[in-house]
Design a protein around this motif. Structure first.
Motif, PDB file in Angstrom:
ATOM      1  N   PHE A 136     -17.025   7.323  -7.655  1.00  0.00           N
ATOM      2  CA  PHE A 136     -17.422   6.137  -7.308  1.00  0.00           C
ATOM      3  C   PHE A 136     -18.679   5.634  -7.665  1.00  0.00           C
ATOM      4  O   PHE A 136     -19.611   6.433  -7.260  1.00  0.00           O
ATOM      5  N   SER A 160      -8.763  -2.317   1.942  1.00  0.00           N
ATOM      6  CA  SER A 160      -8.982  -1.085   1.296  1.00  0.00           C
ATOM      7  C   SER A 160      -9.109  -1.510  -0.225  1.00  0.00           C
ATOM      8  O   SER A 160      -9.555  -2.675  -0.590  1.00  0.00           O
ATOM      9  N   LEU A 161      -9.181  -0.562  -1.185  1.00  0.00           N
ATOM     10  CA  LEU A 161      -9.397  -0.606  -2.689  1.00  0.00           C
ATOM     11  C   LEU A 161      -8.211  -1.198  -3.230  1.00  0.00           C
ATOM     12  O   LEU A 161      -7.040  -0.372  -3.086  1.00  0.00           O
ATOM     13  N   ILE A 176      -7.204  13.659 -14.341  1.00  0.00           N
ATOM     14  CA  ILE A 176      -7.384  12.449 -13.441  1.00  0.00           C
ATOM     15  C   ILE A 176      -7.915  12.761 -12.007  1.00  0.00           C
ATOM     16  O   ILE A 176      -8.424  11.977 -11.352  1.00  0.00           O
ATOM     17  N   GLN A 216     -11.696  11.098  -8.517  1.00  0.00           N
ATOM     18  CA  GLN A 216     -12.494  10.037  -9.014  1.00  0.00           C
ATOM     19  C   GLN A 216     -13.756  10.210  -8.189  1.00  0.00           C
ATOM     20  O   GLN A 216     -14.036  10.133  -6.952  1.00  0.00           O
ATOM     21  N   PHE A 260     -12.221   3.430 -14.222  1.00  0.00           N
ATOM     22  CA  PHE A 260     -11.497   2.451 -13.302  1.00  0.00           C
ATOM     23  C   PHE A 260     -12.457   1.337 -12.743  1.00  0.00           C
ATOM     24  O   PHE A 260     -13.408   1.583 -12.381  1.00  0.00           O
ATOM     25  N   PHE A 262      -4.776   3.595  -2.774  1.00  0.00           N
ATOM     26  CA  PHE A 262      -5.439   3.842  -1.461  1.00  0.00           C
ATOM     27  C   PHE A 262      -4.833   3.141  -0.070  1.00  0.00           C
ATOM     28  O   PHE A 262      -4.305   1.861  -0.461  1.00  0.00           O
ATOM     29  N   GLY A 263      -4.954   3.843   0.850  1.00  0.00           N
ATOM     30  CA  GLY A 263      -4.635   3.295   2.137  1.00  0.00           C
ATOM     31  C   GLY A 263      -5.655   2.237   2.654  1.00  0.00           C
ATOM     32  O   GLY A 263      -6.579   1.952   2.018  1.00  0.00           O
ATOM     33  N   LYS A 264      -5.245   1.636   3.693  1.00  0.00           N
ATOM     34  CA  LYS A 264      -6.008   0.459   4.401  1.00  0.00           C
ATOM     35  C   LYS A 264      -7.160   1.097   4.892  1.00  0.00           C
ATOM     36  O   LYS A 264      -8.279   0.462   5.068  1.00  0.00           O
ATOM     37  N   GLN A 324       0.937  -1.183  -0.166  1.00  0.00           N
ATOM     38  CA  GLN A 324      -0.047   0.022  -0.095  1.00  0.00           C
ATOM     39  C   GLN A 324       0.883   1.318  -0.150  1.00  0.00           C
ATOM     40  O   GLN A 324       1.944   1.159   0.869  1.00  0.00           O
ATOM     41  N   LEU A 369     -17.257   5.287  -2.454  1.00  0.00           N
ATOM     42  CA  LEU A 369     -16.597   5.981  -1.753  1.00  0.00           C
ATOM     43  C   LEU A 369     -17.049   7.388  -2.347  1.00  0.00           C
ATOM     44  O   LEU A 369     -17.406   7.977  -3.416  1.00  0.00           O
ATOM     45  N   LYS A 383      -2.387   7.333 -11.224  1.00  0.00           N
ATOM     46  CA  LYS A 383      -3.635   6.698 -10.885  1.00  0.00           C
ATOM     47  C   LYS A 383      -3.580   6.728  -9.349  1.00  0.00           C
ATOM     48  O   LYS A 383      -2.553   7.117  -8.742  1.00  0.00           O
ATOM     49  N   LEU A 384      -4.649   6.350  -8.392  1.00  0.00           N
ATOM     50  CA  LEU A 384      -4.899   6.527  -6.994  1.00  0.00           C
ATOM     51  C   LEU A 384      -4.603   5.401  -6.684  1.00  0.00           C
ATOM     52  O   LEU A 384      -4.995   4.239  -6.813  1.00  0.00           O
ATOM     53  N   ASP A 437      -2.310  10.433  -5.541  1.00  0.00           N
ATOM     54  CA  ASP A 437      -2.042  10.393  -7.024  1.00  0.00           C
ATOM     55  C   ASP A 437      -0.507  10.432  -7.146  1.00  0.00           C
ATOM     56  O   ASP A 437       0.131  11.519  -6.989  1.00  0.00           O
ATOM     57  N   TYR A 461     -11.325  10.131   1.054  1.00  0.00           N
ATOM     58  CA  TYR A 461     -12.538   9.629   0.723  1.00  0.00           C
ATOM     59  C   TYR A 461     -13.162   9.160   1.902  1.00  0.00           C
ATOM     60  O   TYR A 461     -12.438   8.433   2.823  1.00  0.00           O
ATOM     61  N   PHE A 483     -10.379   6.742   3.857  1.00  0.00           N
ATOM     62  CA  PHE A 483      -9.380   6.315   3.316  1.00  0.00           C
ATOM     63  C   PHE A 483      -8.488   7.685   2.950  1.00  0.00           C
ATOM     64  O   PHE A 483      -8.989   8.623   2.223  1.00  0.00           O
ATOM     65  N   TYR A 495     -12.043  -1.282  -9.514  1.00  0.00           N
ATOM     66  CA  TYR A 495     -11.644  -1.730  -8.037  1.00  0.00           C
ATOM     67  C   TYR A 495     -12.155  -2.958  -7.459  1.00  0.00           C
ATOM     68  O   TYR A 495     -13.196  -3.073  -7.791  1.00  0.00           O
ATOM     69  N   LEU A 511      -6.637  -1.214  -7.221  1.00  0.00           N
ATOM     70  CA  LEU A 511      -7.097  -1.073  -8.529  1.00  0.00           C
ATOM     71  C   LEU A 511      -6.999  -2.277  -9.688  1.00  0.00           C
ATOM     72  O   LEU A 511      -5.704  -3.126  -9.378  1.00  0.00           O
ATOM     73  N   GLN A 541      -5.643  12.780  -1.311  1.00  0.00           N
ATOM     74  CA  GLN A 541      -7.104  12.768  -1.370  1.00  0.00           C
ATOM     75  C   GLN A 541      -7.601  12.126  -0.037  1.00  0.00           C
ATOM     76  O   GLN A 541      -6.945  10.965  -0.047  1.00  0.00           O
ATOM     77  N   GLN A 553     -16.253   6.114   2.948  1.00  0.00           N
ATOM     78  CA  GLN A 553     -17.030   5.193   2.694  1.00  0.00           C
ATOM     79  C   GLN A 553     -17.948   4.849   3.876  1.00  0.00           C
ATOM     80  O   GLN A 553     -17.561   4.305   4.965  1.00  0.00           O
TER      81      GLN A 553
END
Lengths: 113, 114
Positions: free
Chosen positions: B105, B42-43, B100, B103, B33, A103-105, A2, A43, A100-101, A92, A35, A88, B35, B45, A33, A37
Motif C-alpha cells: 500500500f 475499513s477499506l 495477486i 498487496q 488498486f 477487508f474486515g472492519k 464485509q 497498510l 481481490k482482497l 482473498d 495487515y 485488519f 481503495y 475497493l 492476510q 495500519q
C-alpha cells in the motif's frame, strides 16, 4: 457486506502481554492476510496464510486458520508500545478470473507502556 | 516488495470541485488498486486499474465519479469528481506483483471536503 469481521473491535493491553485478535469470514477463500495500519497511514502486510495451512509464524506473530469454522486468529506475543495500531484481516476470495482482497472492519490495539 | 508514493498526501477541497490523486510505484507491477477508507472504517475497493484498458469498478462505484487512468505499469491516477463532504476519506492505492496474493500500500491521501 464485509467479508471479514474481526473481534474484539478494540483491545487494550499492558506491554509484555499477548494480544489475540480474531477474524471470521463468510465465503471460501484462497488465503487470509493480516495487515497493520498506524494512525491512518498506509497498510503494512504482516502475514499471509493459505487455505491449506493451519498455522503460521513470523517473529512475534502467530496466525491460525480454521476453514471449517471460517475463522482466523492473530496472536502477537510479548507486545510492545510500538504494536499500537489498527489491525485488519483481509480475505482473498475464490471468485472468477480476478481475485481481490476484502477487508474486515479492523481492530484497534492499544499497548500501554 | 515495492515502494509506493502518493500525491498529494492530504488536501482540503471545496464541494463541487475535483481532485486527482497520483500513485507512483518504483517497479513495474501487474495489478494496481484504489481503495477508499472512510473515517474510522475499513477499506473498500473502488476499482482495479488496468494498464491499457478501462478500470474495473466495484459495485457502488462508477467511472463518472471516480475516473482512473493507468498509462503504464508504474503509474496510476484516481480522480474524485464533483466532490461532496461524503467523499472525505483516505484514498489508498495498492499494488500486487506477480500473483495477486500480497498487496503493498501507498501512504494514502487524506481528503477533506468542505
Amino acid at each position: 457486506s464485509q467479508q471479514g469481521e474481526e473481534d474484539p473491535q478494540a483491545l487494550s493491553i499492558q506491554e509484555g502481554e499477548n494480544a489475540t485478535m480474531n477474524c471470521s469470514y463468510k465465503t471460501s477463500i484462497n488465503n487470509l492476510q493480516w495487515y497493520r495500519q498506524n494512525s491512518g497511514r498506509g497498510l503494512v502486510h504482516l502475514i499471509l496464510i493459505r487455505s491449506n495451512e493451519r498455522e503460521k509464524h513470523s517473529g512475534r506473530l502467530r496466525v491460525t486458520l480454521d476453514t471449517s469454522k471460517k475463522s482466523s486468529s492473530l496472536l502477537i506475543t510479548a507486545s510492545r508500545a510500538a504494536d499500537t495500531a489498527s489491525y485488519f484481516c483481509a480475505t482473498d476470495q475464490i471468485t472468477g478470473a480476478n481475485s481481490k482482497l476484502t477487508f474486515g472492519k479492523g481492530i484497534t490495539l492499544s499497548v500501554r507502556p | 516488495s515495492a515502494v509506493i508514493s502518493q500525491k498529494p498526501s492530504r488536501d482540503i477541497c471545496q464541494r463541487g470541485t475535483s481532485l486527482t490523486i497520483q500513485c507512483q510505484v518504483d517497479s513495474q507491477v501487474t495489478m494496481m488498486f484504489w481503495y477508499r477508507q472512510q473515517p474510522g472504517q475499513s477499506l473498500t475497493l473502488i476499482a482495479t486499474a488496468n494498464q491499457g484498458s478501462e478500470a474495473t469498478y466495484e459495485s457502488g462505484f462508477v467511472i463518472d465519479k471516480f475516473p482512473i487512468s493507468r498509462p503504464n505499469l508504474t503509474f496510476s491516477t484516481l480522480t474524485v469528481s464533483n466532490m461532496s463532504p461524503e467523499d472525505s476519506s483516505i484514498y489508498l492505492c495498492s499494488v500486487a506483483m506477480g500473483g495477486i496474493e500480497t498487496q503493498y500500500f501507498g501512504p494514502g491521501t487524506r481528503l477533506l471536503v468542505l
